[in-house]
Design an enzyme around this catalytic site. Sequence first.
Site, PDB file in Angstrom:
ATOM      1  N   ASP A  19       0.816  -1.226   0.000  1.00 56.06           N
ATOM      2  CA  ASP A  19       0.000   0.000   0.000  1.00 56.06           C
ATOM      3  C   ASP A  19       0.848   1.274   0.000  1.00 56.06           C
ATOM      4  O   ASP A  19       0.654   2.167   0.847  1.00 56.06           O
ATOM      5  CB  ASP A  19      -0.916   0.026   1.235  1.00 56.06           C
ATOM      6  CG  ASP A  19      -1.729  -1.249   1.399  1.00 56.06           C
ATOM      7  OD1 ASP A  19      -2.121  -1.839   0.385  1.00 56.06           O
ATOM      8  OD2 ASP A  19      -1.989  -1.628   2.562  1.00 56.06           O
ATOM      9  N   GLU A 225     -11.382  -0.048  -3.653  1.00 59.64           N
ATOM     10  CA  GLU A 225     -10.619   0.508  -2.519  1.00 59.64           C
ATOM     11  C   GLU A 225      -9.383   1.208  -3.067  1.00 59.64           C
ATOM     12  O   GLU A 225      -9.159   1.275  -4.276  1.00 59.64           O
ATOM     13  CB  GLU A 225     -10.204  -0.598  -1.539  1.00 59.64           C
ATOM     14  CG  GLU A 225      -9.254  -1.616  -2.131  1.00 59.64           C
ATOM     15  CD  GLU A 225      -8.899  -2.780  -1.198  1.00 59.64           C
ATOM     16  OE1 GLU A 225      -9.428  -2.848  -0.075  1.00 59.64           O
ATOM     17  OE2 GLU A 225      -8.090  -3.628  -1.612  1.00 59.64           O
TER      18      GLU A 225
END
Length: 326
Positions: A19, A225
Amino acid sequence: MKKPVKRNEPLVTHIYTADPSAHVFEGKLYIYPSHDLNHEQISNDNGDQYDMEDYHVLSMEDENSPCVDHGEVLHLRDIPWAKQQLWAPDAAYKNDTYYLFFPARDHDHIFRIGAATSSSPAGPFVPQPDYIPGSFSIDPAVLVDGDRAYMYFGGLWGGQLEKWQTGEFIADAEGPAPNAPALGPRVAELSDDMLTFKEAPHEISIVDSSGQPILAGDEERRYFEGPWMHTYNGKYYLSYSTGSTHKLVYAIGDNPYGPFTFQGTILTPVVGWTTHHSIVQFQDRWYLFYHDSSLSGGADNKRCVKYTELKYNADGTIQTIDPYGA
Ligand code: FUB
């Protein structure tokens, strides 16, 4: 002596990272990743396997330099409101302060978004005692746009976005029907001190080239997301993961709130279930930071951050990247 990081290879190999949110601070590239732990976890749709407990900060002087791990900059035990699962963070600079924004489940198991501050981009970061009032779900990404700053956030399934459709948390709420508009990420302008929302979060609309909303059943294009917002030639680029179809895609709008018109794929699927990224301009080139699970041989919850160059076409569209291409 440590070697420079090569494109499409793990930035670091001594810890698992994921991420990545990359920014240029003080003339260097700083990367704010999740820190995946070496846990043996069964993967499920709730994301229980992503059971992270702290954050590290990484930096690179430039493309010819090794990646430096600045060590642990914030730990779960020091965040009073957070119980578990430190997921994808982002960072921002304003007011002579560096801010780290991060999601975690609170003591009621509800994902919220918190803030922590530091005088250095390399941390350590001191958390606020409570989460941002009115925040929910996961994956904060902050765009500082002149004097203003906007936080984008939200994620389906384990990220709980379906449960906030009424503005309240409904534990057993399901997502929209396949032929209904998909849920969009949320955006809220941040207050001048960057620690609260200036307004209630708005839902973002992502539409096709005819202006029709992308539908919930359109899993090749619908928002899942990992939002990221950047600007290029005066336009706002919203990019995100499609989750179940494992792509990074993007849409373009004229202002920070949208609507955003779907354009296409930035990154084709990587090894591992999740895909998550950031886009940053550094020394006249544009870069995509992303992750895959290659370092662990494919374990969904043991990922590694990588980067590559991102290129635009003359019309402002982005060239699709194959992470394993020549
Ligand atoms: O790392 C935990 C979660 O996995 C992130 O918050 C999502 O974006 C996905 O990458």
